[in-house]
Design a protein around this motif. Structure first.
Motif, PDB file in Angstrom:
ATOM      1  N   SER A 239       0.817  -1.210   0.000  1.00  0.00           N
ATOM      2  CA  SER A 239       0.000   0.000   0.000  1.00  0.00           C
ATOM      3  C   SER A 239       0.854   1.264   0.000  1.00  0.00           C
ATOM      4  CB  SER A 239      -0.943  -0.002   1.211  1.00  0.00           C
ATOM      5  OG  SER A 239      -0.209  -0.021   2.419  1.00  0.00           O
TER       6      SER A 239
ATOM      7  N   GLY B 252      -5.270  -0.440   0.545  1.00  0.00           N
ATOM      8  CA  GLY B 252      -4.815   0.526   1.546  1.00  0.00           C
ATOM      9  C   GLY B 252      -4.096   1.735   0.987  1.00  0.00           C
TER      10      GLY B 252
ATOM     11  N   ASN C 167      -0.044   2.055  10.109  1.00  0.00           N
ATOM     12  CA  ASN C 167      -0.788   1.208   9.189  1.00  0.00           C
ATOM     13  C   ASN C 167      -0.461  -0.267   9.389  1.00  0.00           C
ATOM     14  OD1 ASN C 167      -2.769   1.197   7.182  1.00  0.00           O
ATOM     15  ND2 ASN C 167      -1.255   0.918   5.569  1.00  0.00           N
TER      16      ASN C 167
ATOM     17  N   PRO D 153      -5.178   4.409  -0.949  1.00  0.00           N
ATOM     18  CA  PRO D 153      -5.741   5.762  -1.057  1.00  0.00           C
ATOM     19  C   PRO D 153      -5.356   6.695   0.087  1.00  0.00           C
ATOM     20  CG  PRO D 153      -7.409   4.139  -1.614  1.00  0.00           C
ATOM     21  CD  PRO D 153      -6.249   3.388  -1.048  1.00  0.00           C
ATOM     22  N   SER D 154      -5.354   6.201   1.310  1.00  0.00           N
ATOM     23  CA  SER D 154      -5.018   7.071   2.445  1.00  0.00           C
ATOM     24  C   SER D 154      -3.577   7.545   2.375  1.00  0.00           C
ATOM     25  CB  SER D 154      -5.260   6.318   3.763  1.00  0.00           C
ATOM     26  OG  SER D 154      -6.619   5.954   3.875  1.00  0.00           O
TER      27      SER D 154
ATOM     28  N   ARG E 140      -3.182  10.197  -0.322  1.00  0.00           N
ATOM     29  CA  ARG E 140      -3.658  11.510   0.117  1.00  0.00           C
ATOM     30  C   ARG E 140      -2.634  12.198   1.014  1.00  0.00           C
ATOM     31  NH1 ARG E 140      -8.897  13.152  -0.146  1.00  0.00           N
ATOM     32  NH2 ARG E 140     -10.382  11.810  -1.233  1.00  0.00           N
TER      33      ARG E 140
ATOM     34  N   TYR F 189     -14.068  -0.677   4.443  1.00  0.00           N
ATOM     35  CA  TYR F 189     -12.768  -1.272   4.146  1.00  0.00           C
ATOM     36  C   TYR F 189     -12.778  -2.793   4.291  1.00  0.00           C
ATOM     37  CZ  TYR F 189      -7.767  -2.237   4.505  1.00  0.00           C
ATOM     38  OH  TYR F 189      -6.505  -2.750   4.327  1.00  0.00           O
TER      39      TYR F 189
ATOM     40  N   PHE G 155     -12.512   4.214  -3.725  1.00  0.00           N
ATOM     41  CA  PHE G 155     -12.004   3.180  -2.823  1.00  0.00           C
ATOM     42  C   PHE G 155     -12.429   3.452  -1.383  1.00  0.00           C
ATOM     43  CE2 PHE G 155      -9.598   1.739  -6.335  1.00  0.00           C
ATOM     44  CZ  PHE G 155      -9.047   0.501  -6.014  1.00  0.00           C
ATOM     45  N   LEU G 156     -12.342   4.711  -0.972  1.00  0.00           N
ATOM     46  CA  LEU G 156     -12.655   5.063   0.414  1.00  0.00           C
ATOM     47  C   LEU G 156     -14.156   5.065   0.684  1.00  0.00           C
ATOM     48  CD1 LEU G 156     -10.096   7.980   0.914  1.00  0.00           C
ATOM     49  CD2 LEU G 156      -9.958   5.675   1.883  1.00  0.00           C
TER      50      LEU G 156
ATOM     51  N   ALA H   4      -9.388   7.427  -5.611  1.00  0.00           N
ATOM     52  CA  ALA H   4      -9.206   7.232  -4.173  1.00  0.00           C
ATOM     53  C   ALA H   4     -10.527   7.410  -3.432  1.00  0.00           C
ATOM     54  CB  ALA H   4      -8.164   8.218  -3.638  1.00  0.00           C
ATOM     55  N   ASP H   5     -11.335   8.377  -3.850  1.00  0.00           N
ATOM     56  CA  ASP H   5     -12.648   8.581  -3.233  1.00  0.00           C
ATOM     57  C   ASP H   5     -13.537   7.351  -3.404  1.00  0.00           C
ATOM     58  OD1 ASP H   5     -11.933  11.102  -2.446  1.00  0.00           O
ATOM     59  OD2 ASP H   5     -12.825  12.103  -4.182  1.00  0.00           O
TER      60      ASP H   5
END
Length: 309
Positions: free
Chosen positions: A120, A180, A234, A182-183, A186, A154, A149-150, A146-147
């Motif tokens: 990730s 994992g 993480n 996308p976070s 960002r 999860y 996925f989020l 990413a939006d």
């Protein structure tokens, strides 16, 4: 004249022995991290768990037996024994030593946590760098992806992906790692946006440096601190996710030991043999808490605003 030279030398701080050695960002962070007691305790606990997991084959089978094999002739007498000197964490319903299974379960948890976080992190760094450095359509596409996925829960998303690619320990850390990014993307995007307009980046671009060199040599080193903190935390999240998947029957397949499987097997005996569920639960709690405290300590240590005067 000689007196003036001596005074000038002292005023410059040379020869007086009062000069403080200059420290890099990482050495200065390590200096502050060592003064954080909770972070130090977390480092010690993580080091103990890693050392035990790595060396388990050298001493665990001789002392506690196999984590998977069962002796059918002894299972009736060895089943669900309470904690004792011979079996510090007791035995499970099949007569296997609980401490032995907790130790071997730590291998799976640590492997999933590290490998999933590595996947990730690499994906997040690539996507975040593309979005922040180039901007425009790249930023729009990657951030909207990413939006998406989020937007999904999860754990449910991981279960769906495992249902598609199949169960198994390899697929577990692949699924957790892929979902994992996308976070991290960002976080890295925000870090790059805060440094990419600095003068040293403009100077490197003016000197003809390629985009890859600018990102690797100038932007990444000044943005990596936040990624180190997030990746450390993480790892604990990936360990918790693996335990949840194994508890639901979507992770590690029995008889391989996993903390989640052990909790699932022991929940029916919570009222009569609580150690079957509490021991692996404590292993999850202490390990995830250690990585969280370490990440919190790294965040404070790498924060330049907290640098000692």
């Amino acid at each position: 004249m000689e007196h003036e030279k001596v005074v000038g030398k002292d005023a410059a701080g040379e020869g007086t022995g009062t000069d403080a050695p200059s420290r890099t960002l990482w050495s200065d962070a390590w200096h502050r991290l060592r003064r954080n007691r909770l972070a130090v305790i977390a480092i010690i606990w993580i080091s103990i768990i890693v050392a035990i997991a790595i060396t388990a084959d050298l001493w665990v089978p001789q002392w506690l037996g196999s984590p998977t094999d069962t002796d059918t002739t002894m299972s009736s007498t060895m089943s669900k024994l309470p904690p004792s000197a011979e079996h510090p964490f007791g035995t499970d319903a099949l007569g296997r030593d609980v401490l032995c299974r907790v130790i071997y379960g730590s291998r799976i948890s640590l492997a999933v946590g590290v490998l999933a976080t590595a996947i990730s992190t690499v994906l997040g760094l690539i996507m975040g760098a593309l979005a922040a450095y180039y901007g425009g359509i790249w930023d729009t596409i990657i951030m909207r992806l990413a939006d998406i996925f989020l937007a999904f829960p999860y754990t449910l998303f991981v279960i769906v992906l495992l249902a598609v690619i199949g169960q198994g320990i390899q697929n577990v850390f692949i699924a957790i790692g892929i979902l994992g990014w996308p976070s991290i993307a960002r976080v890295f995007r925000s870090a790059i946006l805060s440094v990419k307009e600095n003068d040293y980046v403009d100077a490197a671009r003016a000197m003809g440096a390629s985009d890859a060199r600018i990102i690797a040599r100038h932007i990444f080193p000044n943005s990596v601190a936040s990624i180190v903190v997030y990746a450390t935390m993480n790892i604990g999240g990936a360990i918790l996710t693996e335990a949840a998947l194994s508890y639901l029957g979507m992770g590690v397949t029995p008889p391989n030991p996993s903390w989640g499987i052990m909790i699932q097997d022991g929940q029916q005996y919570l009222a009569t043999q609580p150690w079957l569920m509490l021991m692996p639960g404590l292993a999850i709690l202490t390990t995830v808490l250690a990585f969280t405290l370490l990440g919190d300590g790294l965040r404070d240590a790498l924060d330049v605003k907290m640098k000692d005067a």
